[in-house]
Scaffold this motif. Structure first.
Motif, PDB file in Angstrom:
ATOM      1  N   GLY A 113       0.789  -1.222   0.000  1.00  0.00           N
ATOM      2  CA  GLY A 113       0.000   0.000   0.000  1.00  0.00           C
ATOM      3  C   GLY A 113       0.817   1.267   0.000  1.00  0.00           C
ATOM      4  N   ARG A 114       0.153   2.343   0.382  1.00  0.00           N
ATOM      5  CA  ARG A 114       0.745   3.674   0.307  1.00  0.00           C
ATOM      6  C   ARG A 114       2.015   3.788   1.137  1.00  0.00           C
ATOM      7  N   ARG A 115       2.056   3.109   2.270  1.00  0.00           N
ATOM      8  CA  ARG A 115       3.249   3.104   3.112  1.00  0.00           C
ATOM      9  C   ARG A 115       3.877   1.720   3.175  1.00  0.00           C
ATOM     10  N   GLY A 116       3.540   0.881   2.218  1.00  0.00           N
ATOM     11  CA  GLY A 116       4.149  -0.439   2.160  1.00  0.00           C
ATOM     12  C   GLY A 116       5.560  -0.369   1.609  1.00  0.00           C
ATOM     13  N   ASN A 117       6.247  -1.512   1.629  1.00  0.00           N
ATOM     14  CA  ASN A 117       7.608  -1.527   1.098  1.00  0.00           C
ATOM     15  C   ASN A 117       7.594  -1.900  -0.383  1.00  0.00           C
ATOM     16  N   SER A 118       8.696  -1.662  -1.033  1.00  0.00           N
ATOM     17  CA  SER A 118       8.742  -1.812  -2.483  1.00  0.00           C
ATOM     18  C   SER A 118       8.604  -3.266  -2.922  1.00  0.00           C
ATOM     19  N   VAL A 119       9.142  -4.205  -2.156  1.00  0.00           N
ATOM     20  CA  VAL A 119       9.064  -5.593  -2.590  1.00  0.00           C
ATOM     21  C   VAL A 119       7.637  -6.120  -2.515  1.00  0.00           C
ATOM     22  N   SER A 120       6.884  -5.709  -1.502  1.00  0.00           N
ATOM     23  CA  SER A 120       5.498  -6.184  -1.392  1.00  0.00           C
ATOM     24  C   SER A 120       4.623  -5.582  -2.488  1.00  0.00           C
ATOM     25  N   ASN A 121       4.792  -4.292  -2.753  1.00  0.00           N
ATOM     26  CA  ASN A 121       4.021  -3.671  -3.833  1.00  0.00           C
ATOM     27  C   ASN A 121       4.409  -4.244  -5.192  1.00  0.00           C
ATOM     28  N   CYS A 122       5.688  -4.543  -5.367  1.00  0.00           N
ATOM     29  CA  CYS A 122       6.147  -5.157  -6.611  1.00  0.00           C
ATOM     30  C   CYS A 122       5.562  -6.563  -6.768  1.00  0.00           C
ATOM     31  N   ALA A 123       5.445  -7.284  -5.651  1.00  0.00           N
ATOM     32  CA  ALA A 123       4.855  -8.624  -5.699  1.00  0.00           C
ATOM     33  C   ALA A 123       3.413  -8.574  -6.168  1.00  0.00           C
ATOM     34  N   LEU A 124       2.665  -7.577  -5.699  1.00  0.00           N
ATOM     35  CA  LEU A 124       1.275  -7.431  -6.135  1.00  0.00           C
ATOM     36  C   LEU A 124       1.198  -7.159  -7.634  1.00  0.00           C
ATOM     37  N   LEU A 125       2.047  -6.271  -8.115  1.00  0.00           N
ATOM     38  CA  LEU A 125       2.012  -5.901  -9.525  1.00  0.00           C
ATOM     39  C   LEU A 125       2.398  -7.067 -10.426  1.00  0.00           C
ATOM     40  N   SER A 126       3.307  -7.926  -9.959  1.00  0.00           N
ATOM     41  CA  SER A 126       3.812  -9.014 -10.790  1.00  0.00           C
ATOM     42  C   SER A 126       2.983 -10.291 -10.682  1.00  0.00           C
ATOM     43  N   PHE A 138      -0.647 -25.300  -5.632  1.00  0.00           N
ATOM     44  CA  PHE A 138       0.413 -24.523  -6.278  1.00  0.00           C
ATOM     45  C   PHE A 138       1.798 -25.051  -5.924  1.00  0.00           C
ATOM     46  N   SER A 139       1.918 -26.353  -5.774  1.00  0.00           N
ATOM     47  CA  SER A 139       3.211 -26.927  -5.400  1.00  0.00           C
ATOM     48  C   SER A 139       4.276 -26.669  -6.458  1.00  0.00           C
ATOM     49  N   LYS A 140       3.837 -26.433  -7.705  1.00  0.00           N
ATOM     50  CA  LYS A 140       4.797 -26.175  -8.778  1.00  0.00           C
ATOM     51  C   LYS A 140       4.761 -24.721  -9.244  1.00  0.00           C
ATOM     52  N   ALA A 141       4.082 -23.892  -8.475  1.00  0.00           N
ATOM     53  CA  ALA A 141       3.980 -22.483  -8.871  1.00  0.00           C
ATOM     54  C   ALA A 141       5.334 -21.802  -8.766  1.00  0.00           C
ATOM     55  N   LEU A 142       5.576 -20.866  -9.652  1.00  0.00           N
ATOM     56  CA  LEU A 142       6.813 -20.108  -9.608  1.00  0.00           C
ATOM     57  C   LEU A 142       6.815 -19.187  -8.399  1.00  0.00           C
ATOM     58  N   LYS A 143       7.899 -19.164  -7.671  1.00  0.00           N
ATOM     59  CA  LYS A 143       8.002 -18.248  -6.543  1.00  0.00           C
ATOM     60  C   LYS A 143       8.420 -16.866  -7.033  1.00  0.00           C
ATOM     61  N   THR A 144       7.856 -15.842  -6.411  1.00  0.00           N
ATOM     62  CA  THR A 144       8.239 -14.478  -6.755  1.00  0.00           C
ATOM     63  C   THR A 144       9.680 -14.252  -6.329  1.00  0.00           C
ATOM     64  N   ASP A 145      10.487 -13.751  -7.223  1.00  0.00           N
ATOM     65  CA  ASP A 145      11.910 -13.579  -6.949  1.00  0.00           C
ATOM     66  C   ASP A 145      12.288 -12.115  -7.141  1.00  0.00           C
ATOM     67  N   PHE A 146      12.369 -11.390  -6.028  1.00  0.00           N
ATOM     68  CA  PHE A 146      12.737  -9.982  -6.067  1.00  0.00           C
ATOM     69  C   PHE A 146      13.919  -9.755  -5.140  1.00  0.00           C
ATOM     70  N   PRO A 147      14.680  -8.729  -5.382  1.00  0.00           N
ATOM     71  CA  PRO A 147      15.734  -8.388  -4.416  1.00  0.00           C
ATOM     72  C   PRO A 147      15.111  -8.033  -3.069  1.00  0.00           C
ATOM     73  N   ASP A 148      15.855  -8.306  -2.016  1.00  0.00           N
ATOM     74  CA  ASP A 148      15.311  -8.064  -0.680  1.00  0.00           C
ATOM     75  C   ASP A 148      15.333  -6.568  -0.381  1.00  0.00           C
ATOM     76  N   LEU A 149      14.185  -5.930  -0.605  1.00  0.00           N
ATOM     77  CA  LEU A 149      14.049  -4.496  -0.353  1.00  0.00           C
ATOM     78  C   LEU A 149      13.149  -4.240   0.841  1.00  0.00           C
ATOM     79  N   ARG A 150      12.978  -5.250   1.676  1.00  0.00           N
ATOM     80  CA  ARG A 150      12.008  -5.111   2.758  1.00  0.00           C
ATOM     81  C   ARG A 150      12.422  -4.054   3.773  1.00  0.00           C
ATOM     82  N   HIS A 151      13.685  -3.792   3.891  1.00  0.00           N
ATOM     83  CA  HIS A 151      14.122  -2.738   4.802  1.00  0.00           C
ATOM     84  C   HIS A 151      14.158  -1.428   4.015  1.00  0.00           C
ATOM     85  N   ASN A 152      13.090  -0.672   4.136  1.00  0.00           N
ATOM     86  CA  ASN A 152      13.008   0.570   3.372  1.00  0.00           C
ATOM     87  C   ASN A 152      14.200   1.470   3.694  1.00  0.00           C
ATOM     88  N   LYS A 153      14.791   1.997   2.674  1.00  0.00           N
ATOM     89  CA  LYS A 153      16.019   2.775   2.849  1.00  0.00           C
ATOM     90  C   LYS A 153      15.733   4.255   2.642  1.00  0.00           C
TER      91      LYS A 153
END
Length: 501
Positions: free
Chosen positions: A246-259, A311-326
């Motif tokens: 969301g509006r104050r969420g981190n970039s990796v979570s918002n990117c996960a939603l978009l992808s 979803f045992s064979k579903a592709l896992k979302t693979d993003f750089p670890d941006l969870r610590h907002n900088k």
């Protein structure tokens, strides 16, 4: 049995432990009975708005309906902001309000006015001394997770209780889990699914059951993102939890939603803070709401097992670890961070609306449910201190061994500063932190009183902090003692970082 006695019996039989109130003429019979002849704690706050916020805080930590009590006229109008806050954030509250004698209703009597303004969700205007109003209100509030008003004319308390078969509305739909399982199966070809969790996942679970959800959800083999009030339902340090969106969420979570190609949702209302304008249209068409009644943790276990099998064979979302907002620390955010690192990881932090809320959200990694309790959708200043009182009583009533911290800006703290009296009178161990930057965000400067002198006037120990290196020892002073403590933290105004989108 008189109606007032039946109401007390109903409360006790339904395990009501605490009610937040402010006395007044039109509720005096019930108010006196609660104080004199019941096993229920009737906590006198200093303003009716605070009684609603306290009931809200009580619900949010315990998942048990919070109750507030106020008289007619100005007592009821003072409840409005607190009830609106509960409505926007889906909190289960019963607001019991007074009214004049039935014969004066609609005749411009003293403090008489139409009371429908409190029915943000629904409300009951009692016409006869029947407990069905309370039964229906408690059932609907519990299932709808909304505030409901019960309005009682003053003379009705002395009428004899009757038993009727009134058909009041029961306006909720407890969907079956089979429907949710079928919805998961329909999307078995998804390659990049994500689970979005909102506070609706708490359902009608007890506090202990809510704590068990982490052990269940950590076994999910797909990414999890959460809304603000659901933070901590799964430990944000776990690999499968991408954190806040969301509006104050981190970039990796918002990117996960978009992808994601499919977004399964449990308990999210899809507010604009969760799905903000710039990504909303790109997200909504991919959302699959899983609507089912959550009455035990086995419901969630069943859903997790279904996800893993499907979803045992579903592709896992693979993003750089941006969870610590900088972002570059300023004086304000640095001091917030210093507070957070010295608190227990599972501390319950209540906030108002303002810079402090944003920095707490960005810098706090939530490891337990209800790590942060805030006015998410209403943005109510004055919520934090009042809500912390309800949270603390909830912890005492249900043996929840977690520290309670209220962090406010100087503007929001001033709005319900009188509740320091409630804290002192009940010796509530709450750490009350005031971030004093003499600003209301970008809106302008404010002049503040000496908050430490005010704390002293209420009989509460306090400290004035200018430097970040003073914070650690004072937080630990609070932790090792069993009393309230006010920390006034002088800080420089600081611009908020742009949302991580």
């Amino acid at each position: 049995m008189k109606y007032v006695e039946s109401i007390i019996d109903f409360f006790e039989n339904n395990h009501v432990k605490t009610i937040f109130s402010y006395p007044g003429e039109q509720i005096l019979p019930l108010y006196r009975k609660l104080h004199e002849n019941s096993n229920i704690k009737c906590i006198d706050v200093k303003h009716e708005q605070s009684s609603a916020h306290a009931a809200d805080g009580y619900f949010r930590i315990t998942n048990k309906t919070g109750i507030c009590l106020s008289t007619a006229g100005p007592g009821a109008t003072n409840l409005t902001t607190g009830i609106a806050t509960a409505f926007k954030d889906s909190s289960s509250i019963i607001a019991i309000t007074g009214r004049c004698d039935k014969k004066y209703i609609g005749k411009n009597y003293f403090q008489e006015l139409p009371m429908e303004f409190l029915n943000f969700s629904s409300g009951y205007f009692t016409k006869v001394a029947d407990l069905c109003y309370f039964k229906e209100a408690f059932t609907n509030s519990k299932n709808l997770k909304k505030p409901i008003q019960i309005n009682i004319p003053s003379n009705m308390y002395y009428e004899n209780t009757i038993t009727s078969k009134m058909n009041l509305d029961e306006c909720f739909d407890n969907c079956k889990i089979e429907t949710a399982l079928n919805d998961i199966k329909k999307h078995e070809h998804s390659k990049n699914p994500v689970l979005l969790i909102g506070q609706g996942i708490y359902g009608n679970l007890s506090y202990n059951e809510i704590g068990d959800l982490n052990d269940i959800l950590k076994n999910l083999e797909m990414p999890i993102v959460t809304t603000y009030p659901a933070r901590g339902v799964v430990d944000e340090s776990l690999e499968n939890c991408f954190g806040l969106i969301g509006r104050r969420g981190n970039s990796v979570s918002n990117c996960a939603l978009l992808s994601a190609d499919t977004i399964f949702s449990i308990g999210s209302s899809f507010s604009y803070n969760t799905l903000f304008e710039s990504i909303r249209d790109k997200i909504l068409y991919k959302v699959v709401p899983l609507n089912f009644g959550i009455n035990s943790t086995s419901n969630i276990s069943t859903i997790v097992n279904s996800f893993n099998e499907t979803f045992s064979k579903a592709l896992k979302t693979d993003f750089p670890d941006l969870r610590h907002n900088k972002f570059q620390f300023g004086d304000y955010s640095n001091k917030i961070n210093e507070i957070l690192v010295n608190l227990p990881d599972n501390a319950i932090i209540t906030t108002d609306a303002g810079n402090h809320t944003v920095f707490v959200s960005l810098l706090k990694k939530c490891v337990a449910p209800k790590n942060i309790i805030s006015s998410h959708s209403m943005g109510t200043m004055g919520f934090g201190l009042s809500a912390s009182i309800g949270v603390k009583f909830g912890c005492l009533d249900y043996n929840i061994n977690r520290e309670v911290i209220s962090i406010s800006g100087d503007g929001g703290f001033s709005m319900n500063i009188q509740e320091l009296g409630t804290v002192f009178e009940n010796n509530l161990k709450i750490l009350i932190i005031v971030m004093k930057n003499n600003h209301l965000n970008m809106f302008g400067r404010i002049k503040n009183p000496d908050f430490n002198k005010i704390a002293d006037a209420y009989g509460i120990d306090s400290v004035y902090i200018q430097n970040a290196d003073e914070i650690c020892e004072n937080v630990h002073y609070f932790l090792k003692n069993n009393k309230p403590y006010v920390m006034v933290v002088e800080c420089e105004n600081e611009k908020l970082p742009k949302p991580f989108i």
